[in-house]
Design a protein around this motif. Structure first.
Motif, PDB file in Angstrom:
ATOM      1  N   ALA A 244       1.260 -10.694  -5.955  1.00 48.01           N
ATOM      2  CA  ALA A 244       0.622 -10.953  -4.657  1.00 48.01           C
ATOM      3  C   ALA A 244       1.678 -10.740  -3.593  1.00 48.01           C
ATOM      4  N   GLU A 245       1.234 -10.137  -2.509  1.00 50.18           N
ATOM      5  CA  GLU A 245       2.144  -9.908  -1.386  1.00 50.18           C
ATOM      6  C   GLU A 245       2.048 -11.138  -0.483  1.00 50.18           C
ATOM      7  N   VAL A 246       3.166 -11.781  -0.237  1.00 49.94           N
ATOM      8  CA  VAL A 246       3.171 -13.009   0.573  1.00 49.94           C
ATOM      9  C   VAL A 246       3.269 -12.663   2.060  1.00 49.94           C
ATOM     10  N   LEU A 247       4.041 -11.654   2.367  1.00 47.51           N
ATOM     11  CA  LEU A 247       4.229 -11.193   3.747  1.00 47.51           C
ATOM     12  C   LEU A 247       4.831  -9.785   3.688  1.00 47.51           C
ATOM     13  N   GLY A 248       4.558  -8.969   4.706  1.00 48.49           N
ATOM     14  CA  GLY A 248       5.139  -7.625   4.711  1.00 48.49           C
ATOM     15  C   GLY A 248       4.101  -6.609   4.266  1.00 48.49           C
ATOM     16  N   ASN A 249       3.019  -6.515   5.041  1.00 46.43           N
ATOM     17  CA  ASN A 249       1.892  -5.659   4.694  1.00 46.43           C
ATOM     18  C   ASN A 249       2.150  -4.216   5.140  1.00 46.43           C
ATOM     19  N   HIS A 250       1.985  -3.288   4.211  1.00 41.65           N
ATOM     20  CA  HIS A 250       2.190  -1.860   4.493  1.00 41.65           C
ATOM     21  C   HIS A 250       3.571  -1.572   5.084  1.00 41.65           C
ATOM     22  N   THR A 251       4.532  -2.362   4.697  1.00 39.89           N
ATOM     23  CA  THR A 251       5.911  -2.102   5.154  1.00 39.89           C
ATOM     24  C   THR A 251       6.669  -1.240   4.154  1.00 39.89           C
ATOM     25  N   ASP A 252       6.252  -1.266   2.886  1.00 41.17           N
ATOM     26  CA  ASP A 252       7.124  -0.649   1.864  1.00 41.17           C
ATOM     27  C   ASP A 252       7.353   0.848   2.093  1.00 41.17           C
ATOM     28  N   TYR A 253       6.264   1.594   2.382  1.00 43.90           N
ATOM     29  CA  TYR A 253       6.473   3.039   2.582  1.00 43.90           C
ATOM     30  C   TYR A 253       7.028   3.349   3.966  1.00 43.90           C
ATOM     31  N   ASN A 254       7.189   2.303   4.804  1.00 42.42           N
ATOM     32  CA  ASN A 254       7.864   2.480   6.089  1.00 42.42           C
ATOM     33  C   ASN A 254       9.311   1.982   6.015  1.00 42.42           C
ATOM     34  N   GLU A 255       9.779   1.768   4.789  1.00 42.94           N
ATOM     35  CA  GLU A 255      11.148   1.302   4.529  1.00 42.94           C
ATOM     36  C   GLU A 255      11.443  -0.048   5.157  1.00 42.94           C
ATOM     37  N   GLY A 256      10.417  -0.873   5.277  1.00 43.50           N
ATOM     38  CA  GLY A 256      10.586  -2.202   5.858  1.00 43.50           C
ATOM     39  C   GLY A 256      10.874  -3.272   4.819  1.00 43.50           C
ATOM     40  N   LEU A 257      10.562  -4.537   5.193  1.00 41.15           N
ATOM     41  CA  LEU A 257      10.864  -5.687   4.337  1.00 41.15           C
ATOM     42  C   LEU A 257       9.583  -6.280   3.761  1.00 41.15           C
ATOM     43  N   VAL A 258       9.672  -6.815   2.562  1.00 34.51           N
ATOM     44  CA  VAL A 258       8.516  -7.445   1.908  1.00 34.51           C
ATOM     45  C   VAL A 258       8.925  -8.743   1.229  1.00 34.51           C
ATOM     46  N   LEU A 259       7.976  -9.661   1.159  1.00 37.56           N
ATOM     47  CA  LEU A 259       8.128 -10.891   0.386  1.00 37.56           C
ATOM     48  C   LEU A 259       6.932 -10.945  -0.557  1.00 37.56           C
ATOM     49  N   SER A 260       7.196 -11.129  -1.858  1.00 45.66           N
ATOM     50  CA  SER A 260       6.081 -11.096  -2.809  1.00 45.66           C
ATOM     51  C   SER A 260       6.327 -12.070  -3.951  1.00 45.66           C
ATOM     52  N   ILE A 261       5.330 -12.202  -4.805  1.00 45.05           N
ATOM     53  CA  ILE A 261       5.519 -12.967  -6.047  1.00 45.05           C
ATOM     54  C   ILE A 261       4.841 -12.209  -7.197  1.00 45.05           C
ATOM     55  N   ALA A 262       5.323 -12.462  -8.407  1.00 48.35           N
ATOM     56  CA  ALA A 262       4.556 -12.084  -9.601  1.00 48.35           C
ATOM     57  C   ALA A 262       3.614 -13.260  -9.849  1.00 48.35           C
ATOM     58  N   ILE A 263       2.408 -13.002 -10.325  1.00 49.88           N
ATOM     59  CA  ILE A 263       1.420 -14.077 -10.494  1.00 49.88           C
ATOM     60  C   ILE A 263       1.175 -14.359 -11.979  1.00 49.88           C
ATOM     61  N   ASN A 264       0.405 -15.433 -12.224  1.00 44.79           N
ATOM     62  CA  ASN A 264       0.286 -15.868 -13.625  1.00 44.79           C
ATOM     63  C   ASN A 264      -0.945 -15.324 -14.358  1.00 44.79           C
ATOM     64  N   VAL A 265      -1.361 -14.134 -13.983  1.00 46.30           N
ATOM     65  CA  VAL A 265      -2.293 -13.368 -14.814  1.00 46.30           C
ATOM     66  C   VAL A 265      -1.638 -12.006 -15.027  1.00 46.30           C
ATOM     67  N   GLY A 266      -1.982 -11.327 -16.105  1.00 48.18           N
ATOM     68  CA  GLY A 266      -1.249 -10.097 -16.372  1.00 48.18           C
ATOM     69  C   GLY A 266      -1.912  -9.182 -17.377  1.00 48.18           C
ATOM     70  N   THR A 267      -1.211  -8.086 -17.666  1.00 46.56           N
ATOM     71  CA  THR A 267      -1.703  -7.059 -18.591  1.00 46.56           C
ATOM     72  C   THR A 267      -0.801  -7.018 -19.811  1.00 46.56           C
ATOM     73  N   ARG A 268      -1.451  -7.051 -20.953  1.00 45.42           N
ATOM     74  CA  ARG A 268      -0.696  -7.084 -22.204  1.00 45.42           C
ATOM     75  C   ARG A 268      -0.885  -5.755 -22.935  1.00 45.42           C
ATOM     76  N   ILE A 269       0.190  -5.252 -23.498  1.00 45.43           N
ATOM     77  CA  ILE A 269       0.072  -4.081 -24.378  1.00 45.43           C
ATOM     78  C   ILE A 269       0.621  -4.457 -25.749  1.00 45.43           C
ATOM     79  N   VAL A 270      -0.187  -4.242 -26.743  1.00 45.93           N
ATOM     80  CA  VAL A 270       0.301  -4.344 -28.116  1.00 45.93           C
ATOM     81  C   VAL A 270       0.520  -2.890 -28.538  1.00 45.93           C
ATOM     82  N   GLY A 271       1.755  -2.565 -28.890  1.00 49.05           N
ATOM     83  CA  GLY A 271       2.075  -1.156 -29.122  1.00 49.05           C
ATOM     84  C   GLY A 271       2.725  -0.899 -30.465  1.00 49.05           C
TER      85      GLY A 271
END
Ligand code: GLA
Length: 374
Positions: free
Chosen positions: A12-39
């Motif tokens: 989830a993006e906490v702050l810093g919307n559409h800044t990444d491709y403008n080389e700006g700053l972002v604040l984010s978190i990884a969240i507690n749902v996810g994707t699993r691969i059994v390989g």
């Protein structure tokens, strides 16, 4: 080779919307749902992917990789893009078999695609016995989006998914690619609410917004919008078509807000962070026009709840979810009130997830996922 499991969370993006491709700053978190691969590895060149959620299998070969287009199933594109990356590095020596399952709601703007890319990245590393530097792996995921999915995204999603840390916010400087973990104060958590409006960045709005930002930078004579402050942009407003000015003001303001939020966190001013989140959402409405009625409704309702001190849309926009900064011991109460309000207004109950900052992508030894409450 023995089967192995990897898990990559959503973000989830906490702050810093559409800044990444403008080389700006972002604040984010990884969240507690996810994707699993059994390989597992295969001896031939074939690629076998199975999606447990879609109950669908896909089969191809390492020697014939290409982006899949509708009406073909397109979900394997994110894995194929990563396979291509490993092949380009000379690591992809044989085929693989991946079984994919996820607890990330699709279309909620929580980066199910980056989670699939980064889970694939770790899975390919494991299967080929190589280690790719984290930033390189994130860039490989970004390239997969650009070339296989056709979305000209930045690096926010992949870095957050890969490098997120328990109890910490991830700060990313998208110019230097410095990544720092800022400790998240105790007693607070995030509540994520999916508006139910599916956000699909492949629809073209995302790339259009990016082009407007690039046009602004070009007119202003700078490499990109990171070189401009909100004050400077205002001074030169007359040089830009109104729409281009408004599009540019959003990421420029967001980068300034992320910088302020870092000071807020350093001084324990969590209310300051919350206020910046509300300001961010207002900027999406006024300048970037990447919100929608349902997201605005959720943010307005959140503003009225005593448990919540900040709310905004999270991620690309045009639907998807809001992220709410909430007192931890009141999160369940907040979630319940918000579901009720939304249902009264729109006649359906939104998906809600209480997620503190969680651990980034990893080889799995113990299950760590929670389930969504509906
Ligand atoms: C999507 C993209 C990211 C970023 C966000 C908006 O999630 O994939 O690269 O641009 O939107 O901040």
């Amino acid at each position: 080779m023995k089967e192995f499991e990897v898990l990559a969370p959503g973000r989830a993006e906490v702050l810093g919307n559409h800044t990444d491709y403008n080389e700006g700053l972002v604040l984010s978190i990884a969240i507690n749902v996810g994707t699993r691969i059994v390989g597992s590895a295969r001896e031939d060149e074939s690629l076998l992917f199975h999606s447990e959620g879609l109950k669908e299998s896909w089969q191809g070969s390492l020697s014939e990789m290409r982006p899949l287009k509708e009406p073909e199933a397109t979900w394997p594109n994110y894995i194929l893009g990563m396979a291509q990356g490993f092949r380009d590095l000379g690591h992809a020596k044989h085929g693989v078999e991946f079984r994919v399952s996820t607890t990330i709601p699709i279309g909620a703007g929580l980066s199910s695609s980056a989670a699939l890319e980064m889970a694939s990245g770790l899975a390919f590393q494991n299967v080929y016995g190589v280690t790719v530097d984290s930033l390189e792996l994130a860039k490989m995921g970004q390239k997969a989006e650009h070339t296989y999915a056709g979305v000209k995204c930045g690096l926010l999603d992949q870095i957050s998914v890969l490098m997120g840390k328990d109890k910490h916010l991830t700060f990313i400087d998208c110019r230097s690619l410095e990544v720092r973990h800022l400790s998240f104060p105790e007693g607070w958590t995030f509540v994520i609410i999916h508006s139910g409006v599916n956000h699909a960045l492949t629809g073209g709005e995302y790339n259009e917004r990016r082009e407007a930002c690039e046009e602004a930078a070009k007119i202003l004579g700078c490499a990109n919008l990171r070189d401009v402050t909100p004050g400077e942009l205002d001074e030169r407003k007359a040089e830009l078509p109104d729409l281009v000015y408004r599009r540019a003001m959003h990421p420029v303001g967001e980068t300034a807000r992320v910088a302020q939020s870092v000071s807020c966190l350093a001084t324990g001013n969590i209310e300051g962070l919350g206020k910046l989140m509300f300001d961010s959402h207002q900027s999406s409405i006024d300048y970037f026009e990447n919100s929608c009625e349902e997201l605005d409704f959720l943010v307005e309702q959140a503003r009225q709840q005593p448990q919540c001190i900040g709310a905004r849309l999270s991620g690309g926009g045009f639907g998807g979810a809001t992220i709410n900064l909430v007192r931890e011991d009141e999160a369940a109460e907040f979630a319940e009130v918000m579901q009720k309000r939304y249902q009264e207004h729109y006649g359906k109950k939104p998906l809600v997830l209480v997620s503190p900052p969680s651990m980034g992508a990893h080889l799995e030894d113990e299950p760590s996922l929670t389930t969504l409450s509906r």
